[in-house]
Design a protein around this motif. Sequence first.
Motif, PDB file in Angstrom:
ATOM      1  N   VAL A 183      -5.628   2.455  11.208  1.00 57.59           N
ATOM      2  CA  VAL A 183      -4.845   1.304  11.697  1.00 57.59           C
ATOM      3  C   VAL A 183      -5.075   1.000  13.173  1.00 57.59           C
TER       4      VAL A 183
ATOM      5  N   HIS B 105      -1.783  -8.181   0.558  1.00 57.44           N
ATOM      6  CA  HIS B 105      -1.066  -9.018   1.532  1.00 57.44           C
ATOM      7  C   HIS B 105      -1.553  -8.838   2.972  1.00 57.44           C
ATOM      8  N   LYS B 106      -2.517  -7.964   3.184  1.00 55.66           N
ATOM      9  CA  LYS B 106      -3.113  -7.877   4.521  1.00 55.66           C
ATOM     10  C   LYS B 106      -4.401  -8.712   4.522  1.00 55.66           C
TER      11      LYS B 106
ATOM     12  N   ASP C  62      -6.829   6.056   1.071  1.00 56.68           N
ATOM     13  CA  ASP C  62      -5.967   4.957   1.513  1.00 56.68           C
ATOM     14  C   ASP C  62      -6.871   3.915   2.181  1.00 56.68           C
TER      15      ASP C  62
ATOM     16  N   ASP D  51      -4.125  -3.027  -0.087  1.00 56.77           N
ATOM     17  CA  ASP D  51      -3.186  -4.139   0.021  1.00 56.77           C
ATOM     18  C   ASP D  51      -3.891  -5.439  -0.291  1.00 56.77           C
TER      19      ASP D  51
ATOM     20  N   THR E 192       2.533   6.314   5.639  1.00 54.65           N
ATOM     21  CA  THR E 192       2.962   6.065   4.253  1.00 54.65           C
ATOM     22  C   THR E 192       2.437   7.151   3.298  1.00 54.65           C
TER      23      THR E 192
ATOM     24  N   CYS F   5       0.821  -1.213   0.000  1.00 57.58           N
ATOM     25  CA  CYS F   5       0.000   0.000   0.000  1.00 57.58           C
ATOM     26  C   CYS F   5       0.859   1.270   0.000  1.00 57.58           C
ATOM     27  N   GLN F   6       2.070   1.177   0.549  1.00 60.15           N
ATOM     28  CA  GLN F   6       2.958   2.341   0.454  1.00 60.15           C
ATOM     29  C   GLN F   6       3.121   2.759  -1.014  1.00 60.15           C
TER      30      GLN F   6
HETATM   31  C1  LIG Z   1      -0.427  -1.071   6.180  1.00 60.13           C
HETATM   32  C2  LIG Z   1      -0.963   0.220   5.761  1.00 60.13           C
HETATM   33  C3  LIG Z   1      -0.288   1.008   4.812  1.00 60.13           C
HETATM   34  C4  LIG Z   1       1.040   0.594   4.229  1.00 60.13           C
HETATM   35  O1  LIG Z   1       0.902  -0.595   3.533  1.00 60.13           O
HETATM   36  P1  LIG Z   1       2.172  -1.513   3.169  1.00 60.13           P
HETATM   37  O2  LIG Z   1       1.530  -2.659   2.501  1.00 60.13           O
HETATM   38  O3  LIG Z   1       2.818  -1.838   4.474  1.00 60.13           O
HETATM   39  O4  LIG Z   1       3.049  -0.720   2.273  1.00 60.13           O
HETATM   40  C5  LIG Z   1      -0.869   2.193   4.430  1.00 60.13           C
HETATM   41  N1  LIG Z   1      -2.020   2.602   4.961  1.00 60.13           N
HETATM   42  C6  LIG Z   1      -2.698   1.900   5.890  1.00 60.13           C
HETATM   43  C7  LIG Z   1      -3.986   2.433   6.434  1.00 60.13           C
HETATM   44  C8  LIG Z   1      -2.190   0.677   6.322  1.00 60.13           C
HETATM   45  O5  LIG Z   1      -2.857  -0.058   7.213  1.00 60.13           O
END
Ligand SMILES: *Cc1c(COP(=O)(O)O)cnc(C)c1O
Length: 468
Positions: free
Chosen positions: A244, A300-301, A269, A298, A193, A148-149
Amino acid sequence: MTNQKHDNTPALLSPELLSKVQRHAAEWFCALGSRKVRASLTTDQLRDQLGGPLPDNGTNPEALTNMLAAAGMQGTVATAGPRYFGFVIGGSLPAALAADWLVSAWDQNSAVYVMSPLVSVIEQITGAWLRELAGLPPSMSFGFVTGCQMANFTSLAAARHRVLANAGWDVEANGLFGAPPIQVVVSEESHYTIAMALRLLGLGANRVDKIPADSQGRMRSDALATVLRTHQGPCIVCAQAGNVNTGAVDPLTEIGALAKERGAWLHVDGAFGLWAAASPAHTHLVRGIERADSIATDAHKWLNVPYDCGIVFCADEPAHRSAMSLAAAYIVATGTERDPHEFVPEESRRARAVPVYAAIRCLGRQGLAAMVERHCRQARRFADALRAAGHQVLNEVVLNQVLVSFGTPDQTKRTIAAIQQDGTCWCGGTVWQNQTAMRISVSNWSTTDEDVDQSIAAILRAAQQSTS
Ligand SMILES: *Cc1c(COP(=O)(O)O)cnc(C)c1O
């Protein structure tokens, strides 16, 4: 490890090596549910096992695999397991993991169609499925990035292109020196990010208007309205779906209307929060996201595919392409087929859409909805049990995130340390609106209610020890 004598010429990939890897991986995977979640080797032990002088001669691949597998059993944290609730991590669905092995075996470079028709096609299919699962318009372009970055970065690069092009400035050609200023609006709760993406794009992490958030971390639209009235000209607004800490989603419909009125680009985001859209019971939380100009997320989350995989969606395909594509003399676009590199910052790249394809194909729309719903229900199960035991839950549990305090900051920190040391489960700490808290994120496909109950029991034991 034995530095077995080896003739330094790589051997052909043997079926024995592959079946050995398969056995090691299966052993590791099967232990995930019963092992301690924390790593059981110290840093020094890991250095002793793996380090030493740069080897002069090579090591036999089987011996090397054995050595790595042994270190992996004890040196890893079971983040992929059912009782890891730290950060927002997710695991790997078996189908996604299996597909990822194929990706490694194929070793396809998916920059352009001619290098890998298979991956180009899978990317196209998967992007369209994801768009549909998230309730986004079929006209949105997409790219598969590392996380997500980079999805935030790519989104904001497209935003930068469009708002400056509208002001008559070609940022790709001329950079930012002398460009019309851009009003960049973020929330005080924007993920870091976003700040990093702004830094990398030359927009400045601190050169922003920061909008205050409410008690759940949602951007206040009344404050946004006021700030948007202060300037004219190019403007980018960064909102969030899925805080988060709390899991809360910004009021996207209101923010969307304000951004539109101001002629601003709206970026959202939605690293994990976007996938609320996949569950009919939660989709109302992200209503309005379909009108964003760009969305970062993402896989991968919450989609539970292996690292590294994020996705960018963009409502303005020309801006998306203009910000990312780069022509080289030896890259001749087919004109009709998808060249994946046109939508992402990277050139050579892993076939990272393939495990996502496998995850969706394996779960189906219903399976994904059921997983998201289960995690949200399990988050409430945590919150109810901790509240019933007299602990303070600090957030409205609207999604998969729970924040809990165990008394004073010291008591909370001691409780978190005791939970991590015990190893039944893993939860991390945070500070939420000046209050020290523990954060629970439920996002692994394999977490059962029994895992939740076992973890609740471990948390309550640790809290009792640490607060009495
Ligand atoms: C984890 C996260 C990111 C960053 O994602 P990565 O996959 O670690 O690069 C950005 N924004 C939010 C809200 C997140 O939870």
